[in-house]
Design a protein around this motif. Structure first.
Motif, mmCIF file in Angstrom:
data_model
loop_
_atom_site.group_PDB
_atom_site.id
_atom_site.type_symbol
_atom_site.label_atom_id
_atom_site.label_comp_id
_atom_site.label_asym_id
_atom_site.label_seq_id
_atom_site.Cartn_x
_atom_site.Cartn_y
_atom_site.Cartn_z
ATOM 1 N N PHE A 247 -16.583 -26.419 6.308
ATOM 2 C CA PHE A 247 -16.781 -27.320 5.007
ATOM 3 C C PHE A 247 -15.967 -26.001 3.849
ATOM 4 O O PHE A 247 -15.699 -26.473 2.767
ATOM 5 C CB PHE A 247 -17.917 -27.731 4.597
ATOM 6 C CG PHE A 247 -18.370 -27.879 3.224
ATOM 7 C CD1 PHE A 247 -17.664 -29.104 2.822
ATOM 8 C CD2 PHE A 247 -19.186 -27.180 2.570
ATOM 9 C CE1 PHE A 247 -17.841 -29.518 1.125
ATOM 10 C CE2 PHE A 247 -19.445 -27.552 1.175
ATOM 11 C CZ PHE A 247 -18.912 -28.604 0.676
ATOM 12 N N LEU A 248 -16.838 -24.963 3.755
ATOM 13 C CA LEU A 248 -16.464 -23.876 3.034
ATOM 14 C C LEU A 248 -14.955 -23.428 2.865
ATOM 15 O O LEU A 248 -14.331 -23.053 1.743
ATOM 16 C CB LEU A 248 -17.387 -22.737 3.049
ATOM 17 C CG LEU A 248 -18.886 -22.895 2.680
ATOM 18 C CD1 LEU A 248 -19.729 -21.570 2.873
ATOM 19 C CD2 LEU A 248 -18.844 -23.295 1.082
ATOM 20 N N ASP A 249 -14.424 -23.463 4.057
ATOM 21 C CA ASP A 249 -12.907 -23.051 4.136
ATOM 22 C C ASP A 249 -12.228 -23.668 3.289
ATOM 23 O O ASP A 249 -11.284 -23.481 2.640
ATOM 24 C CB ASP A 249 -12.564 -22.975 5.563
ATOM 25 C CG ASP A 249 -13.221 -22.029 6.468
ATOM 26 O OD1 ASP A 249 -13.527 -20.795 5.792
ATOM 27 O OD2 ASP A 249 -12.651 -21.685 7.610
ATOM 28 N N THR A 250 -12.564 -25.342 3.547
ATOM 29 C CA THR A 250 -11.742 -26.321 2.759
ATOM 30 C C THR A 250 -12.083 -26.177 1.157
ATOM 31 O O THR A 250 -11.384 -26.174 0.265
ATOM 32 C CB THR A 250 -12.049 -27.532 3.163
ATOM 33 O OG1 THR A 250 -11.641 -27.764 4.433
ATOM 34 C CG2 THR A 250 -11.238 -28.790 2.408
ATOM 35 N N TYR A 251 -13.362 -26.024 0.994
ATOM 36 C CA TYR A 251 -13.838 -26.135 -0.507
ATOM 37 C C TYR A 251 -13.384 -24.907 -1.392
ATOM 38 O O TYR A 251 -12.944 -25.113 -2.313
ATOM 39 C CB TYR A 251 -15.580 -26.059 -0.314
ATOM 40 C CG TYR A 251 -16.160 -25.981 -1.870
ATOM 41 C CD1 TYR A 251 -16.247 -26.915 -2.726
ATOM 42 C CD2 TYR A 251 -16.722 -24.976 -2.295
ATOM 43 C CE1 TYR A 251 -16.680 -27.006 -3.974
ATOM 44 C CE2 TYR A 251 -17.307 -24.799 -3.541
ATOM 45 C CZ TYR A 251 -17.371 -25.790 -4.255
ATOM 46 O OH TYR A 251 -17.950 -25.878 -5.662
ATOM 47 N N VAL A 252 -13.458 -23.559 -0.990
ATOM 48 C CA VAL A 252 -13.323 -22.615 -1.311
ATOM 49 C C VAL A 252 -11.657 -22.388 -1.723
ATOM 50 O O VAL A 252 -11.162 -22.144 -2.674
ATOM 51 C CB VAL A 252 -13.785 -21.325 -0.833
ATOM 52 C CG1 VAL A 252 -13.263 -20.015 -1.619
ATOM 53 C CG2 VAL A 252 -15.180 -21.255 -0.784
ATOM 54 N N ARG A 253 -10.900 -22.776 -0.760
ATOM 55 C CA ARG A 253 -9.550 -22.657 -0.725
ATOM 56 C C ARG A 253 -8.728 -23.687 -1.556
ATOM 57 O O ARG A 253 -7.947 -23.451 -2.459
ATOM 58 C CB ARG A 253 -8.913 -23.203 0.997
ATOM 59 C CG ARG A 253 -7.203 -23.053 0.892
ATOM 60 C CD ARG A 253 -6.709 -21.878 1.028
ATOM 61 N NE ARG A 253 -7.285 -20.931 1.888
ATOM 62 C CZ ARG A 253 -6.881 -19.848 2.211
ATOM 63 N NH1 ARG A 253 -5.933 -19.286 1.194
ATOM 64 N NH2 ARG A 253 -7.010 -18.909 3.227
ATOM 65 N N LYS A 254 -9.448 -24.690 -1.749
ATOM 66 C CA LYS A 254 -9.065 -25.889 -2.638
ATOM 67 C C LYS A 254 -9.408 -25.472 -4.266
ATOM 68 O O LYS A 254 -8.321 -25.467 -4.849
ATOM 69 C CB LYS A 254 -9.820 -27.238 -2.441
ATOM 70 C CG LYS A 254 -9.290 -28.303 -3.587
ATOM 71 C CD LYS A 254 -10.090 -29.510 -3.154
ATOM 72 C CE LYS A 254 -9.695 -30.670 -4.244
ATOM 73 N NZ LYS A 254 -10.423 -31.950 -3.869
ATOM 74 N N ARG A 255 -10.325 -24.634 -4.527
ATOM 75 C CA ARG A 255 -10.698 -24.126 -5.597
ATOM 76 C C ARG A 255 -9.693 -22.902 -6.127
ATOM 77 O O ARG A 255 -9.253 -23.142 -6.993
ATOM 78 C CB ARG A 255 -12.369 -23.697 -5.805
ATOM 79 C CG ARG A 255 -13.360 -24.689 -5.710
ATOM 80 C CD ARG A 255 -13.720 -25.630 -6.822
ATOM 81 N NE ARG A 255 -14.039 -24.481 -7.881
ATOM 82 C CZ ARG A 255 -15.414 -24.213 -8.133
ATOM 83 N NH1 ARG A 255 -16.422 -24.940 -7.428
ATOM 84 N NH2 ARG A 255 -15.873 -23.427 -8.930
ATOM 85 N N TYR A 256 -9.545 -22.233 -5.121
ATOM 86 C CA TYR A 256 -8.781 -21.155 -5.193
ATOM 87 C C TYR A 256 -7.098 -21.559 -5.604
ATOM 88 O O TYR A 256 -6.609 -21.191 -6.688
ATOM 89 C CB TYR A 256 -8.821 -20.343 -4.062
ATOM 90 C CG TYR A 256 -7.719 -19.194 -3.989
ATOM 91 C CD1 TYR A 256 -7.613 -18.236 -4.604
ATOM 92 C CD2 TYR A 256 -6.596 -19.204 -3.057
ATOM 93 C CE1 TYR A 256 -6.686 -17.326 -4.485
ATOM 94 C CE2 TYR A 256 -5.551 -18.383 -2.893
ATOM 95 C CZ TYR A 256 -5.445 -17.168 -3.796
ATOM 96 O OH TYR A 256 -4.556 -16.349 -3.599
ATOM 97 N N ASN A 257 -6.680 -22.557 -4.728
ATOM 98 C CA ASN A 257 -5.209 -23.062 -4.933
ATOM 99 C C ASN A 257 -5.287 -23.809 -6.334
ATOM 100 O O ASN A 257 -4.115 -23.812 -6.986
ATOM 101 C CB ASN A 257 -4.965 -23.729 -3.810
ATOM 102 C CG ASN A 257 -4.670 -23.289 -2.715
ATOM 103 O OD1 ASN A 257 -4.352 -21.894 -2.573
ATOM 104 N ND2 ASN A 257 -4.705 -23.876 -1.356
ATOM 105 N N THR A 258 -6.381 -24.532 -6.779
ATOM 106 C CA THR A 258 -6.191 -25.326 -7.983
ATOM 107 C C THR A 258 -6.251 -24.368 -9.187
ATOM 108 O O THR A 258 -5.777 -24.649 -10.079
ATOM 109 C CB THR A 258 -7.443 -25.970 -8.099
ATOM 110 O OG1 THR A 258 -7.348 -27.240 -6.772
ATOM 111 C CG2 THR A 258 -7.460 -27.008 -9.357
#
Length: 261
Positions: A247-258
């Motif tokens: 879950f954190l892999d998706t959550y943090v990566r999304k925040r980072y890319n955004t």
């Protein structure tokens, strides 16, 4: 949260120093570059690791523990999958806020099993009070939709019994007075009344009694233990396993890319 990523040249593009011809200096730096962003759910500090660390695994293994230890003093630590390929990092059970965020992202479930952390108390009442503080921080007032709540406690593992705790703990009494829902505590999971429910596993090293788990359970592993995932995948294909690390892999990566540009 503190998130560790390989150095991203895109970061340099948004830095004033890059326009003054100093971008190359930042790419060659010998320490991580840190930038922060905050949102409604969490504030994240991004540690961008120097390229030379990523090119030399021995350098990464030598320098990164110091930074992770320092970052852990100010909050959760998450390491990007690219770094995990060369650096042995094992996630800890996250703080309550992140566990709660993970749970709230899932579909609503009417029944809940919570495998409580082991606080190591020998006294029964000390242990269940620690557990109650943890559950209150995690569940809060979001128990109105539940028709079953079972807590699995290390302190009752050898007793082979289940007891109701609303007379022992004010928070559990509050739940009962609010909804009529008794808070049941036991040493192991019992399948009665918990079909199509959710299990919140907060205990590292917990030996899953896979034969006794309810059918079609949503299993949220806060310990991100690959052995637990392998066991359930092999023995209980009806159970949907999800780990907080994925879950954190998706959550943090999304925040980072955004937010990086």
């Amino acid at each position: 949260m503190n998130a560790f990523f390989p150095w991203d040249r895109g970061i340099v593009k948004q830095m004033p120093a890059a326009r003054s011809g100093q971008g190359r200096i930042f790419l060659q730096r010998s320490r991580p570059f840190i930038w922060r962003e905050a949102g409604e759910e969490a504030e994240i500090a991004y540690y961008m690791l120097p390229e030379r660390w990523m090119r030399k695994p021995e350098k990464l293994k030598e320098r990164l523990p110091e930074w992770i230890t320092a970052a852990a003093g100010s909050g959760e630590v998450w390491v990007a999958p690219e770094i995990r390929k060369v650096f042995p990092w094992k996630p800890k059970v996250p703080e309550t806020e992140l566990m709660r965020l993970f749970w709230k992202e899932q579909k609503p479930c009417r029944s809940m099993i919570v495998i409580m952390p082991d606080y190591g108390k020998e006294d029964f009442y000390e242990e269940i009070r620690e557990e109650a503080d943890c559950l209150k921080a995690f569940l809060g007032e979001d128990y109105g939709g539940l028709n079953g709540l079972l807590l699995i406690s290390r302190i009752l593992e050898k007793e082979g019994m289940q007891i109701s705790l609303e007379e022992e703990v004010p928070y559990y009494a509050h739940i009962y007075q609010d909804t009529g829902l008794p808070v049941i505590c036991g040493g192991t999971a019992a399948s009665f009344g918990f079909a199509d429910g959710v299990c919140i596993d907060m205990r590292p090293g917990y030996r899953i009694p896979f034969r006794r788990l309810p059918e079609k359970l949503l299993y949220l592993d806060m310990t991100s233990d690959p052995e637990k995932e392998r066991l359930l995948s092999a023995k209980r294909k009806d159970i949907c396993y999800r780990s907080v690390l994925n879950f954190l892999d998706t959550y943090v990566r999304k925040r980072y890319n955004t937010n990086r540009y």
